[in-house]
Design an enzyme around this catalytic site. Sequence first.
Site, PDB file in Angstrom:
ATOM      1  N   ASP A  77      -7.850  -6.452   5.695  1.00 40.67           N
ATOM      2  CA  ASP A  77      -7.346  -7.234   4.544  1.00 40.67           C
ATOM      3  C   ASP A  77      -6.003  -7.384   4.879  1.00 40.67           C
ATOM      4  O   ASP A  77      -5.105  -7.699   3.870  1.00 40.67           O
ATOM      5  CB  ASP A  77      -7.479  -6.502   3.474  1.00 40.67           C
ATOM      6  N   CYS A 106       0.790  -1.201   0.119  1.00 42.86           N
ATOM      7  CA  CYS A 106      -0.019  -0.171   0.066  1.00 42.86           C
ATOM      8  C   CYS A 106       0.640   1.247   0.144  1.00 42.86           C
ATOM      9  O   CYS A 106       0.376   2.245  -0.249  1.00 42.86           O
ATOM     10  CB  CYS A 106      -1.019   0.022   1.201  1.00 42.86           C
ATOM     11  N   HIS A 117      -3.299  11.306  15.370  1.00 45.81           N
ATOM     12  CA  HIS A 117      -3.764  10.565  14.441  1.00 45.81           C
ATOM     13  C   HIS A 117      -2.630   9.432  13.903  1.00 45.81           C
ATOM     14  O   HIS A 117      -1.622  10.212  13.574  1.00 45.81           O
ATOM     15  CB  HIS A 117      -4.359  11.653  13.314  1.00 45.81           C
ATOM     16  N   ARG A 140      -5.015  -4.999   9.094  1.00 44.27           N
ATOM     17  CA  ARG A 140      -3.890  -4.276   8.460  1.00 44.27           C
ATOM     18  C   ARG A 140      -3.795  -2.975   9.058  1.00 44.27           C
ATOM     19  O   ARG A 140      -4.873  -2.010   8.763  1.00 44.27           O
ATOM     20  CB  ARG A 140      -3.807  -4.254   7.115  1.00 44.27           C
ATOM     21  N   HIS A 142      -5.208   4.361   9.765  1.00 42.06           N
ATOM     22  CA  HIS A 142      -6.411   3.701   9.686  1.00 42.06           C
ATOM     23  C   HIS A 142      -6.104   2.050   9.766  1.00 42.06           C
ATOM     24  O   HIS A 142      -4.976   1.554   9.524  1.00 42.06           O
ATOM     25  CB  HIS A 142      -7.315   3.828   8.536  1.00 42.06           C
ATOM     26  N   CYS A 175      -2.645   0.347   8.961  1.00 48.98           N
ATOM     27  CA  CYS A 175      -1.921   1.186   7.880  1.00 48.98           C
ATOM     28  C   CYS A 175      -1.565   2.683   8.488  1.00 48.98           C
ATOM     29  O   CYS A 175      -2.681   3.511   8.789  1.00 48.98           O
ATOM     30  CB  CYS A 175      -3.022   1.330   6.802  1.00 48.98           C
TER      31      CYS A 175
END
Length: 366
Positions: A326, A282, A319, A335, A322, A337
Amino acid sequence: MKNLFIFLGLILGIAVFATSCGDLNKKKSTETKKENEKIMDAGNVKEIYFAGGCFWGTEHLFQQVRGVVGTEVGYANGKIKNPTYEQVISHTTGFTEAVKVKYDADQVDLKLLIDLYFKSIDPTTLNRQGNDVGDNYRSGIYFTDNNTGEVVKSEVAKLAKNYSKPVVVETITLKNFYKAEDYHQDYLDKNPGGYCHIEPGLFEEARNANPLPKKSEVKYQKQDKSVLKQKLTAEQYKVTQENDTERPFQNEYWDETREGIYVDITTGEPLFISTDKFESGCGWPSFSKPISQKLIDEKVDNSVGMTRTEVRSKTGDAHLGHVFDDGPKDKGGLRYCINSASLKFIPKAEMQKKGYGDYISLLNKK
């Protein structure tokens, strides 16, 4: 010896007072009880099994420790199914009296539990502790996974150097464990004057062995945005404080493969470990899980025209990124990310020096 006390307790219906335990009227402190109840549902609860003579005293010992969230006495590593106490003391089944200890690894170190256990026994005596003699009173520490086994064997080897005689504590994988009869559970809570081979001062030591950290000792604290604006780069600030997202494949850690730990850029608190990092394609760092679920908050994010699950650091409220479903199935299917700008990577070689030495053992996972 213990059989006599069981007999008297059942027949006479009174507490048996034995000099070997002295004053056991002092129950586990209210503070420890409340703290352990509060962390009962913690996400990093592990288990270990201790055999150290009569399991009444061994259980009572570990019940005093903050971070121990559950105990159960039973019979370990024997040759038959569902043994009774009478079968165990017949010396024909191979079982030893043991205590299943569930502990929150984020609250208490396994090494501390092993150290307390060694203080409660004579580790050089085979098949005997106190007045109890027989193979059902042999000493052992039993584990259910290789990582825990490595810690146990290493710690026992280290402690063995303090004894002139050979240490005969078993350190092997748990083969089986059967819960003992109900009257054995929490025995010394129900019978404060009951028989025990452990010196009473050790219970007090266990109560104080893992105190709550003082406020001044808290390592990681949320910082004011004005401070962060001076401390962070413009991108780090926009990502952590304004929920921005950095570009894929153009960030610091998306292709980082070294061993080490990833910490919150705003507080320094550990969040992810390299053994949970994987290549997802990704363009951002991807992890199968955080070090502990207690370190993060997950919130519904309806921005950019879709519903996602945002991940934020709990202490710093930064922050991070997310979480998606998957990820690799063999790693739990998730996952995480995460933006590189939310993290600081500490290589394994620098972890001890920078205050993250307690986490090095996590890098030894298979």
